[in-house]
Write a protein that holds these residues in place. Structure first.
Motif, PDB file in Angstrom:
ATOM      1  N   LEU A  19      -0.865   7.677  -5.591  1.00 25.40           N
ATOM      2  CA  LEU A  19      -2.122   8.422  -5.664  1.00 25.40           C
ATOM      3  C   LEU A  19      -2.039   9.798  -5.004  1.00 25.40           C
ATOM      4  N   SER A  20      -0.924  10.091  -4.370  1.00 31.03           N
ATOM      5  CA  SER A  20      -0.831  11.354  -3.632  1.00 31.03           C
ATOM      6  C   SER A  20      -0.462  12.535  -4.533  1.00 31.03           C
ATOM      7  N   ASP A  21      -0.332  12.288  -5.810  1.00 28.67           N
ATOM      8  CA  ASP A  21       0.013  13.368  -6.740  1.00 28.67           C
ATOM      9  C   ASP A  21      -1.131  13.574  -7.732  1.00 28.67           C
ATOM     10  N   ALA A  22      -1.556  14.832  -7.863  1.00 30.47           N
ATOM     11  CA  ALA A  22      -2.724  15.145  -8.692  1.00 30.47           C
ATOM     12  C   ALA A  22      -2.490  14.779 -10.161  1.00 30.47           C
ATOM     13  N   LEU A  82      -7.830  -1.310  -7.842  1.00 28.23           N
ATOM     14  CA  LEU A  82      -7.640  -0.606  -6.565  1.00 28.23           C
ATOM     15  C   LEU A  82      -8.268  -1.380  -5.419  1.00 28.23           C
ATOM     16  N   PHE A 136      -0.528   4.187  -2.399  1.00 24.27           N
ATOM     17  CA  PHE A 136      -0.993   5.446  -1.813  1.00 24.27           C
ATOM     18  C   PHE A 136      -0.043   6.580  -2.185  1.00 24.27           C
ATOM     19  N   ALA A 137       1.247   6.301  -2.202  1.00 22.22           N
ATOM     20  CA  ALA A 137       2.194   7.341  -2.617  1.00 22.22           C
ATOM     21  C   ALA A 137       1.927   7.736  -4.076  1.00 22.22           C
ATOM     22  N   GLU A 145      -6.528  -1.164  -1.926  1.00 19.20           N
ATOM     23  CA  GLU A 145      -6.661   0.186  -1.386  1.00 19.20           C
ATOM     24  C   GLU A 145      -8.089   0.409  -0.888  1.00 19.20           C
ATOM     25  N   ALA A 146      -9.055  -0.013  -1.707  1.00 21.49           N
ATOM     26  CA  ALA A 146     -10.458   0.151  -1.313  1.00 21.49           C
ATOM     27  C   ALA A 146     -10.736  -0.601  -0.016  1.00 21.49           C
ATOM     28  N   ARG A 167      -3.057  11.074 -10.432  1.00 20.99           N
ATOM     29  CA  ARG A 167      -4.488  10.743 -10.386  1.00 20.99           C
ATOM     30  C   ARG A 167      -5.135  11.116 -11.719  1.00 20.99           C
ATOM     31  N   LEU A 207      -0.471   0.045 -10.684  1.00 27.06           N
ATOM     32  CA  LEU A 207      -1.729   0.660 -11.110  1.00 27.06           C
ATOM     33  C   LEU A 207      -1.809   0.802 -12.622  1.00 27.06           C
ATOM     34  N   TRP A 216      -8.605  -1.372   2.423  1.00 28.10           N
ATOM     35  CA  TRP A 216      -8.010  -0.689   3.574  1.00 28.10           C
ATOM     36  C   TRP A 216      -8.873   0.500   3.972  1.00 28.10           C
ATOM     37  N   ILE A 217      -9.227   1.302   2.985  1.00 26.66           N
ATOM     38  CA  ILE A 217     -10.002   2.513   3.256  1.00 26.66           C
ATOM     39  C   ILE A 217     -11.339   2.149   3.902  1.00 26.66           C
ATOM     40  N   LEU A 240       0.823  -1.210   0.000  1.00 25.74           N
ATOM     41  CA  LEU A 240       0.000   0.000   0.000  1.00 25.74           C
ATOM     42  C   LEU A 240       0.859   1.262   0.000  1.00 25.74           C
ATOM     43  N   ASP A 241       2.041   1.168   0.601  1.00 22.27           N
ATOM     44  CA  ASP A 241       2.944   2.320   0.562  1.00 22.27           C
ATOM     45  C   ASP A 241       3.063   2.860  -0.847  1.00 22.27           C
TER      46      ASP A 241
END
Lengths: 118, 118
Positions: A16-19, A80, A13-14, A83-84, A22, A61, A86-87, A9-10
């Motif tokens: 996905l942290s950039d616009a 995903l 998520f990393a 990720e889904a 995404r 991804l 975990w969330i 997940l590291d």
DNA sequence: TACATACTGAACCATATAGTTCAGTGTTTA
DNA sequence: TAAACACTGAACTATATGGTTCAGTATGTA
């Protein structure tokens, strides 16, 4: 069935942290794309776009394939899911916490706040 | 109803990209905790833990309040709604893409792979 | 064959992250 | 009042990120 092992997940998520990244996923949801077309769309150098794609690829991804001189990017089959999960699991945690503590929290809010203007 | 505006997804996904911070959220799902107790639990200096908590706080995932000399950390009220929504929306994108392209993908898989062993 | 296209890699820059140590400040408690 | 406790901030380290430019290599096309 083929197993698609999710990278940790590291990494996702990393990624996905950039616009911009995404946005790339958004775009690849519409159609597959070359590095060049993505670089155009996001107004970035080829080299810069390549790096973003690599980050997405390491996270599983996006997958890419080079045919001739064109590298085509598409969404990775693993999706995903991890990720889904975990969330969602932790969303429930948040909610459970607030059901239990709702009154305590509103009491804390009524008290003076810490660090009023930093 | 009070509006809890989510900080940009950049901040929350970045916050979630670290296993220690995901662990902190896990832990705060069980009970509120001081910086010291979290630092003990995750075998880290106080200063190090403080930084992690700050990252979570900037992302709106955790709120803290100092009473006396103890800063208590708890899950933020805004939860993971925005993140869950982004993930779910794009999960559908991934799936839609594969329904449409399943045959093309399997054809590409049958062809020779790019970069067989880097 | 010559030129254009599409990518690739190295090198560089500025900034952020994940952690540390050390030297405080403010709060409790004996 | 003195000691212990909980945190805070500055400074430092090593590494990663997001971007660039520049100089290639490989491929397609006229």
């Amino acid at each position: 069935m083929v197993q698609y092992v999710s990278p940790p997940l590291d990494l996702s998520f990393a990624a996905l942290s950039d616009a911009t990244r995404r946005g790339i996923i958004d775009q690849l949801g519409r159609e597959d794309a070359s590095i060049t077309s993505l670089a155009d769309k996001f107004q970035m150098t080829l080299t810069g776009m390549k790096k973003h794609v690599q980050v997405l690829e390491r996270a599983g991804l996006v997958v890419t394939q080079k045919v001739g001189r064109v590298r085509t990017c598409k969404l990775g089959k693993r999706g995903l899911k991890a990720e889904a999960e975990w969330i969602e699991a932790h969303r429930k945690l948040f909610e459970a916490r607030f059901e239990a503590l709702d009154d305590i929290i509103s009491e804390l809010n009524r008290e003076g706040r810490d660090e009023p203007a930093s």
